[in-house]
Design a protein around this motif. Structure first.
Motif, PDB file in Angstrom:
ATOM      1  N   GLY A 186      52.011  16.595  60.447  1.00  0.00           N
ATOM      2  CA  GLY A 186      51.266  15.974  61.554  1.00  0.00           C
ATOM      3  C   GLY A 186      52.136  15.843  62.791  1.00  0.00           C
ATOM      4  N   VAL A 187      51.489  15.645  63.934  1.00  0.00           N
ATOM      5  CA  VAL A 187      52.237  15.542  65.195  1.00  0.00           C
ATOM      6  C   VAL A 187      52.856  14.147  65.329  1.00  0.00           C
ATOM      7  N   ALA A 188      53.712  13.981  66.312  1.00  0.00           N
ATOM      8  CA  ALA A 188      54.387  12.689  66.514  1.00  0.00           C
ATOM      9  C   ALA A 188      53.369  11.603  66.865  1.00  0.00           C
ATOM     10  N   ASP A 189      53.571  10.427  66.280  1.00  0.00           N
ATOM     11  CA  ASP A 189      52.725   9.283  66.637  1.00  0.00           C
ATOM     12  C   ASP A 189      53.123   8.749  68.017  1.00  0.00           C
ATOM     13  N   LEU A 190      54.405   8.830  68.307  1.00  0.00           N
ATOM     14  CA  LEU A 190      54.902   8.364  69.609  1.00  0.00           C
ATOM     15  C   LEU A 190      56.066   9.254  70.021  1.00  0.00           C
ATOM     16  N   GLN A 191      55.966   9.820  71.203  1.00  0.00           N
ATOM     17  CA  GLN A 191      57.023  10.694  71.732  1.00  0.00           C
ATOM     18  C   GLN A 191      57.740   9.984  72.874  1.00  0.00           C
ATOM     19  N   LEU A 192      59.035   9.827  72.738  1.00  0.00           N
ATOM     20  CA  LEU A 192      59.863   9.250  73.804  1.00  0.00           C
ATOM     21  C   LEU A 192      60.311  10.352  74.755  1.00  0.00           C
ATOM     22  N   LEU A 193      60.285  10.054  76.057  1.00  0.00           N
ATOM     23  CA  LEU A 193      60.797  11.003  77.052  1.00  0.00           C
ATOM     24  C   LEU A 193      61.674  10.281  78.062  1.00  0.00           C
ATOM     25  N   GLY A 194      62.706  10.981  78.535  1.00  0.00           N
ATOM     26  CA  GLY A 194      63.389  10.621  79.764  1.00  0.00           C
ATOM     27  C   GLY A 194      62.863  11.597  80.809  1.00  0.00           C
ATOM     28  N   ILE A 195      63.509  11.650  81.940  1.00  0.00           N
ATOM     29  CA  ILE A 195      63.087  12.623  82.964  1.00  0.00           C
ATOM     30  C   ILE A 195      64.314  13.083  83.740  1.00  0.00           C
ATOM     31  N   GLY A 196      64.365  14.368  84.041  1.00  0.00           N
ATOM     32  CA  GLY A 196      65.474  14.894  84.837  1.00  0.00           C
ATOM     33  C   GLY A 196      65.245  14.621  86.319  1.00  0.00           C
ATOM     34  N   ASN A 197      66.299  14.753  87.102  1.00  0.00           N
ATOM     35  CA  ASN A 197      66.177  14.504  88.549  1.00  0.00           C
ATOM     36  C   ASN A 197      65.135  15.408  89.187  1.00  0.00           C
ATOM     37  N   ASN A 198      64.955  16.596  88.638  1.00  0.00           N
ATOM     38  CA  ASN A 198      63.978  17.538  89.187  1.00  0.00           C
ATOM     39  C   ASN A 198      62.635  17.470  88.448  1.00  0.00           C
ATOM     40  N   GLY A 199      62.461  16.427  87.660  1.00  0.00           N
ATOM     41  CA  GLY A 199      61.181  16.240  86.958  1.00  0.00           C
ATOM     42  C   GLY A 199      61.111  16.941  85.617  1.00  0.00           C
ATOM     43  N   HIS A 200      62.226  17.546  85.160  1.00  0.00           N
ATOM     44  CA  HIS A 200      62.137  18.230  83.866  1.00  0.00           C
ATOM     45  C   HIS A 200      61.977  17.214  82.731  1.00  0.00           C
ATOM     46  N   ILE A 201      61.231  17.610  81.726  1.00  0.00           N
ATOM     47  CA  ILE A 201      61.101  16.789  80.516  1.00  0.00           C
ATOM     48  C   ILE A 201      61.547  17.653  79.345  1.00  0.00           C
ATOM     49  N   ALA A 202      62.239  17.040  78.389  1.00  0.00           N
ATOM     50  CA  ALA A 202      63.016  17.777  77.393  1.00  0.00           C
ATOM     51  C   ALA A 202      63.895  18.733  78.226  1.00  0.00           C
ATOM     52  N   PHE A 203      63.871  20.035  77.929  1.00  0.00           N
ATOM     53  CA  PHE A 203      64.586  20.962  78.820  1.00  0.00           C
ATOM     54  C   PHE A 203      63.596  21.942  79.448  1.00  0.00           C
ATOM     55  N   ASN A 204      62.367  21.503  79.680  1.00  0.00           N
ATOM     56  CA  ASN A 204      61.393  22.337  80.386  1.00  0.00           C
ATOM     57  C   ASN A 204      61.685  22.207  81.871  1.00  0.00           C
TER      58      ASN A 204
END
Ligand code: GLP
Length: 245
Positions: free
Chosen positions: A123-141
């Motif tokens: 199953g998929v994550a119940d809760l996904q934590l994110l930070g954010i890069g200075n240029n708006g990247h999330i994870a390494f997208n």
């Protein structure tokens, strides 16, 4: 999207830690999507404290991390596996066999396929934590003309390499590629919580919370496509990002 403005970064971390503890208490065998970077470190400390006090039990929890650098081994102090062990897993009662951080060494395509499979395993994550890069990247997208849906290898931008150089002895040591969950993987989570702090994040956060526009040049804006996202920022960042409430 819900925007939560707290009095301080510490309060933001407490807010997010409570979200995680509440979820684990409600669903002891939940699946958590976890993140690295400097921002979540104090939040992880609060999870460690809660676990030490017996307020939360991670023994049945599974986790999957967003990303990992390519070309450095797990034992490297800057690898995200090492980060997760030292900042969280070593200090809570989680079974490390139930934690997954992508492999940064070896066959990159196979490692990406393995991460992609883990995103949905059980199953998929119940809760996904994110930070954010200075240029708006999330994870390494990374910000750019296109984004990728599935787990893949990403060429890091100058902005990201420069920002992450502070963790390495020299800029030359920062890996230039990383394995990351794709945008569809992140958006697949049942709920997403993004935590941000500091003036360097103001432009990215403005793009995320100011209006309904979506652009690949600020990957975080794709979170507007998700029905259950919470953005947790402190007053100072809210002001810098021009948040009117
Ligand atoms: C890295 C990570 C991201 C993180 C970002 C910001 O690029 N891959 O997941 O959000 O750094 O990190 P920090 O919290 O240190 O600003």
């Amino acid at each position: 999207m819900q925007v939560v403005v707290t009095k301080s970064y510490d309060e933001s971390c407490a807010y997010v830690a409570k979200m995680f503890c509440d979820l684990v208490r409600e669903k002891p065998d939940c699946k958590l999507g976890l993140a690295t970077g400097g921002t979540p470190v104090p939040m992880y400390k609060k999870l460690i404290e809660a676990c030490a006090k017996g307020e939360v039990d991670f023994s049945r929890v599974h986790t999957v991390n967003l990303d990992e650098y390519c070309g450095i081994p797990e034992t490297h102090p800057q690898s995200y596996r090492y980060f997760m062990n030292t900042n969280l897993f070593d200090h809570i009662n989680i079974d490390k066999a139930n934690t997954y951080v992508a492999q940064g060494m070896g066959d990159a395509a196979a490692n990406a396929a393995a991460l992609e499979a883990k995103v949905r395993e059980g199953g998929v994550a119940d809760l996904q934590l994110l930070g954010i890069g200075n240029n708006g990247h999330i994870a390494f997208n990374e910000a750019g003309d296109t984004l990728t849906a599935e787990a893949h290898i990403e060429q890091l931008t100058e902005s990201t390499i420069n920002a992450n150089a502070r963790f390495f002895d020299s800029r030359d040591e920062v890996p230039t590629t990383a394995i990351t969950m794709g945008m569809a993987d992140i958006l697949a989570a049942k709920k997403v919580v993004l935590i941000a702090n500091g003036p360097a994040k103001a432009d990215a956060i403005r793009g995320l919370i100011a209006d309904g526009s979506i652009t690949t040049h600020n990957p975080s804006t794709l979170l507007k496509l998700h029905p259950d996202v919470v953005v947790v920022i402190d007053e100072e960042l809210a002001k810098a990002a021009g948040w009117q409430g």
